[in-house]
Design an enzyme around this catalytic site. Structure first.
Site, PDB file in Angstrom:
ATOM      1  N   ARG A  90     -11.208   9.559  55.068  1.00 53.01           N
ATOM      2  CA  ARG A  90     -10.135   9.882  56.014  1.00 53.01           C
ATOM      3  C   ARG A  90     -10.536   9.493  57.430  1.00 53.01           C
ATOM      4  NH1 ARG A  90      -9.043  15.729  58.533  1.00 53.01           N
ATOM      5  NH2 ARG A  90      -7.343  15.156  59.919  1.00 53.01           N
ATOM      6  N   GLY A 221      -7.052  25.522  47.894  1.00 45.24           N
ATOM      7  CA  GLY A 221      -7.587  26.543  48.776  1.00 45.24           C
ATOM      8  C   GLY A 221      -8.161  25.946  50.049  1.00 45.24           C
ATOM      9  N   HIS A 253       1.570  26.245  28.536  1.00 45.14           N
ATOM     10  CA  HIS A 253       0.810  25.973  27.314  1.00 45.14           C
ATOM     11  C   HIS A 253       1.649  25.318  26.226  1.00 45.14           C
ATOM     12  CE1 HIS A 253      -2.331  26.335  24.346  1.00 45.14           C
ATOM     13  NE2 HIS A 253      -3.119  26.941  25.210  1.00 45.14           N
ATOM     14  N   ASP A 257      -1.888  21.747  26.679  1.00 44.04           N
ATOM     15  CA  ASP A 257      -2.871  22.683  26.126  1.00 44.04           C
ATOM     16  C   ASP A 257      -4.152  22.654  26.959  1.00 44.04           C
ATOM     17  OD1 ASP A 257      -4.425  20.470  25.332  1.00 44.04           O
ATOM     18  OD2 ASP A 257      -3.628  20.495  23.291  1.00 44.04           O
TER      19      ASP A 257
END
Length: 280
Positions: A90, A221, A253, A257
């Protein structure tokens, strides 16, 4: 390399930069533009409390998320990712850009998410009761704003676009929400995948609710300095300081999976920690 990354368009996807809704975009009810722009009624004071009326769009979002949480069998996968290489890329890209064109980390992470979809295309899908629909284009809803002014505009065909183009879209989305004007059709459209960035609030991790009919949602986060094992064999130091980020993937799910979800998150981690792979 900088110029290649900023304007990179994969040859296979260049011809489909504007996919049709019938083949590449998940269909689902979305708030009408008029409802999103409608003013909210003023608060009503009571005896020891205050009622804050909700806008029509807030009601629709709440109903959709409630239905999704009740109907979709969620499970969650979390991984810690080193951001050092991506931050270096960046910085290199921004050296050739003007002050008003600087790239953020978010758009590079969105590009990595689209690349992970290329590696694991079965995650870019929807449960359609009798079939699983896999989409050709990666159309990512991004979360913008907060509270009653929370929107999830869609960024079309992210895999076929350069990060400079993604950065322009993000800036336009934020400006439209702040000015409460210019909420175009992309604010009322459903993509194939959702990414939310909670790092600006200092949140380490979050398990997002999947937005039907999408099969996955990714929460990012905060970036933080952590002491981690040193993988440099030439160094005498056992540990090193690294900028790390925790990413959590919510999966349906029925569609994705555990092995497929783990494969997608592993591919995302690989692209972020080796950002030159975004050119491939």
């Amino acid at each position: 390399i900088a110029a290649d990354v900023k304007e990179f368009v994969p040859s296979a996807a260049a011809a489909t930069t504007e996919p049709t809704a019938t083949t590449t975009t998940a269909s689902a009810p979305a708030p009408a533009q008029a409802a999103m722009a409608a003013p909210t009624a003023p608060p009503v004071a009571g005896a020891g409390y205050t009622d804050y009326p909700l806008s029509e769009s807030a009601k629709e979002i709440a109903a959709a998320l409630t239905h999704s949480k009740q109907n979709v069998p969620h499970y969650y996968l979390t991984v810690d990712i080193s951001m050092d290489a991506l931050l270096q890329m960046r910085a290199s890209l921004n050296e050739s850009l003007g002050e008003d064109e600087k790239l953020g980390t978010y758009e590079l992470l969105l590009k990595a998410a689209s690349a992970a979809m290329k590696a694991v295309p079965s995650a870019n899908a929807s449960w359609m009761d009798s079939v699983v629909r896999v989409y050709d284009s990666v159309d990512i809803n991004v979360v913008v704003g907060n509270g009653d002014a929370l929107y999830t505009p869609v960024m079309k065909n992210v895999g076929a676009r350069g990060v400079k183009s993604l950065s322009k879209d993000l800036n336009q989305f934020v400006a439209a929400v702040e000015q409460e004007s210019g909420l175009g059709q992309e604010f009322a459209s459903m993509g194939t995948f959702t990414v939310m960035n909670l790092g600006m609030y200092g949140i380490k991790s979050c398990a997002p609710i999947i937005r039907e009919p999408q099969a996955c949602a990714l929460a990012l986060g905060a970036m933080e300095n952590r002491i981690v094992p040193n993988d440099d064999e030439a160094s005498e130091e056992i540990y090193k300081e690294s900028v790390m980020l925790t990413a959590t993937l919510s999966c349906d799910h029925r569609v994705v999976d555990g092995a497929v979800g783990a494969g997608w998150l592993s591919a995302f981690k690989t692209h972020v920690e080796n950002p030159s792979t975004l050119l491939l």
